[in-house]
Scaffold this active site. Structure first.
Site, PDB file in Angstrom:
ATOM      1  N   ASP A 162       0.929  -1.195   0.189  1.00  0.00           N
ATOM      2  CA  ASP A 162      -0.074  -0.244   0.037  1.00  0.00           C
ATOM      3  C   ASP A 162       1.168   1.092  -0.008  1.00  0.00           C
ATOM      4  O   ASP A 162       2.071   1.328  -0.013  1.00  0.00           O
ATOM      5  CB  ASP A 162      -0.920   0.124   1.232  1.00  0.00           C
ATOM      6  CG  ASP A 162      -0.459   0.018   2.418  1.00  0.00           C
ATOM      7  OD1 ASP A 162       0.868   0.502   2.637  1.00  0.00           O
ATOM      8  OD2 ASP A 162      -0.917  -0.122   3.641  1.00  0.00           O
TER       9      ASP A 162
ATOM     10  N   ASP B 284      -8.206  -7.634   0.274  1.00  0.00           N
ATOM     11  CA  ASP B 284      -7.458  -7.821   1.450  1.00  0.00           C
ATOM     12  C   ASP B 284      -8.104  -7.508   2.890  1.00  0.00           C
ATOM     13  O   ASP B 284      -9.038  -6.397   2.615  1.00  0.00           O
ATOM     14  CB  ASP B 284      -6.030  -6.745   1.314  1.00  0.00           C
ATOM     15  CG  ASP B 284      -6.432  -5.394   1.929  1.00  0.00           C
ATOM     16  OD1 ASP B 284      -7.187  -4.735   1.050  1.00  0.00           O
ATOM     17  OD2 ASP B 284      -6.432  -5.056   2.790  1.00  0.00           O
TER      18      ASP B 284
ATOM     19  N   CYS C  57     -11.856 -28.745   6.299  1.00  0.00           N
ATOM     20  CA  CYS C  57     -10.582 -27.870   6.227  1.00  0.00           C
ATOM     21  C   CYS C  57      -9.496 -28.834   5.771  1.00  0.00           C
ATOM     22  O   CYS C  57      -9.038 -29.670   6.766  1.00  0.00           O
ATOM     23  CB  CYS C  57     -10.565 -26.882   7.233  1.00  0.00           C
ATOM     24  SG  CYS C  57      -9.341 -25.720   7.075  1.00  0.00           S
TER      25      CYS C  57
ATOM     26  N   CYS D  24      -6.392 -27.543   6.595  1.00  0.00           N
ATOM     27  CA  CYS D  24      -5.161 -26.956   7.418  1.00  0.00           C
ATOM     28  C   CYS D  24      -4.725 -27.973   8.243  1.00  0.00           C
ATOM     29  O   CYS D  24      -5.244 -28.988   8.704  1.00  0.00           O
ATOM     30  CB  CYS D  24      -5.556 -25.753   7.706  1.00  0.00           C
ATOM     31  SG  CYS D  24      -6.159 -25.662   9.419  1.00  0.00           S
TER      32      CYS D  24
ATOM     33  N   HIS E   6      -5.681 -21.817  10.359  1.00  0.00           N
ATOM     34  CA  HIS E   6      -6.856 -22.078  10.104  1.00  0.00           C
ATOM     35  C   HIS E   6      -7.529 -20.946   9.279  1.00  0.00           C
ATOM     36  O   HIS E   6      -8.480 -21.108   8.001  1.00  0.00           O
ATOM     37  CB  HIS E   6      -7.963 -22.545  11.248  1.00  0.00           C
ATOM     38  CG  HIS E   6      -9.239 -22.818  10.642  1.00  0.00           C
ATOM     39  ND1 HIS E   6      -9.329 -23.750   9.959  1.00  0.00           N
ATOM     40  CD2 HIS E   6     -10.214 -21.998  10.671  1.00  0.00           C
ATOM     41  CE1 HIS E   6     -11.000 -23.780   9.710  1.00  0.00           C
ATOM     42  NE2 HIS E   6     -11.201 -22.653  10.244  1.00  0.00           N
TER      43      HIS E   6
HETATM   44 ZN   LIG Z   1      -8.586 -25.545   9.422  1.00  0.00          ZN
END
Ligand SMILES: [Zn+2]
Length: 379
Positions: free
Chosen positions: A93, A272, A310, A312, A341
């Site tokens: 930025d 963002d 998920c 992760c 996560h």
């Molecule tokens: Zn996760």
């Protein structure tokens, strides 16, 4: 290779589209979410972690990096990518937004801003040319214009002044970049930022005045700064009509998962926001079944996975009960797993959005997603 953007698949039922943004440091698919690496780190995550989340581009804050560690240190390391060991693209930025919101004793005039660091009281001046110079030295792949972003409740007169300054400053930014040899060598690209608050006439004027400065993309600034939500989406629909369709569109500072989905439907490509990382550190975790607060008593003996779907490391390894325990003790591992996560959730969301657009089912999918989020996000 030159920086470029190409729309791949426009949605037939909305303004959503998929695209490919190419830089000298690699490509990324759009719609894309850029986690924020304020001081050159997405808090608690390593570059290796970020890659596992599916992150293809991060955002660096010029203001923060200028204050700490300072430009000398980053220059000495050979630029921001080398300093932080991140090989993929970085968008920086301009520093303007943080100066306007964080710095002390600022003096704004048509030339730029003078501000004091909150850290040590040291005085800095920021002008369009200086912001471009710093972003070039950082080695940014996408350089943002130095603009003035008024608050969401600013009166029309102040917003008009900001539009005028933003145009004047964008022209100075482009002129400066054109004169720098380093700018051609790095082949970075420059995004002007449309201002105008929630005033249609000012938005129209801002787009009209900035169009000549658009290279590969353009940002929509001045939203998600305190205005009412319906006004934000009305403005986004107007932006969708006004902005060129063959350029990448970056909606700055947005946002919550359902806001991102609604903005994608209005033709926005890049996002963002601090929400996934900041909320993670407060124990607020996103799942496909809504948000949860892991510190809640109800998770004390909950041995289930945070989010079954998920990929992760946290969801593949730990239970909600253990995560809650980590948070209750302020264990660093808890903050790290929660961040890993949430960033993975956001990247999975973006990947799902892209695949639904590709399949032609984005509209139906987004309707279900938004209504689900509205029902279950009140934990
Ligand atoms: Zn996760």
């Amino acid at each position: 290779m030159k920086t470029s953007f190409k729309v791949i698949k426009p949605d037939t039922n909305s303004s959503a589209r998929t695209g490919i943004f190419s830089t000298t440091r690699g490509e990324f698919e759009t719609p894309v979410f850029m986690p924020i690496g304020t001081y050159g780190a997405v808090k608690s995550l390593s570059p290796k972690d970020l890659v596992t989340t599916g992150t293809s581009i991060i955002l660096g804050n010029t203001y923060h990096l200028l204050i700490r560690p300072g430009l000398d240190v980053i220059r000495n390391a050979g630029g921001l990518h080398k300093f932080i060991s991140w090989k993929r693209p970085i968008l920086t930025d301009s520093g303007g937004f943080q100066i306007f919101s964080l710095a002390q004793l600022r003096n704004i005039n048509d030339d730029g801003v003078i501000f004091k660091s909150v850290l040590d009281g040291k005085e800095y001046s920021m002008t369009p040319e200086r912001s471009m110079g710093i972003q070039l030295e950082l080695g940014s792949d996408i350089i943002m214009a130095f603009d003035e972003c008024p608050a969401g409740d600013a009166p029309e007169k102040a917003v008009r002044k900001a539009v005028e300054r933003t145009t004047k400053w964008a022209s100075q930014c482009v002129k400066y970049l054109g004169e720098q040899e380093i700018s051609n060598r790095l082949r970075s690209t420059f995004f002007p930022i449309v201002q105008g608050g929630i005033y249609p006439e000012l938005r129209q004027r801002s787009v009209k005045e900035l169009t000549e400065f658009i290279q590969t993309g353009v940002a929509v600034g001045g939203l998600a700064v305190g205005e009412e939500k319906p006004a934000m989406f009305e403005t986004l629909s107007l932006m969708d009509e006004l902005l060129p369709r063959d350029k990448a569109r970056y909606l700055m500072g947005v946002g919550k998962p359902d806001d991102i989905v609604k903005a994608v439907a209005r033709g926005m490509d890049m996002f963002d926001c601090v929400i996934p990382t900041r909320n993670a550190r407060n124990g607020q975790l996103f799942t496909w079944k809504g948000k949860i607060n892991i510190q809640n008593e109800r998770y004390k003996t909950d041995n289930s996975t945070l989010d079954e779907s998920c990929p992760c490391y946290c969801c593949q390894t730990f239970s909600r009960s253990y995560l809650r325990h980590l948070f209750k003790l302020n264990e660093i591992l808890g903050l790290r797993m929660a961040t890993l996560h949430n960033v993975t959730f956001y990247q999975s969301l973006m990947s799902t959005i892209r695949s639904e657009i590709s399949k032609g089912s984005f509209k139906e999918w987004s309707r279900d997603f938004i209504s689900n989020q509205e029902i279950i996000s009140n934990d």
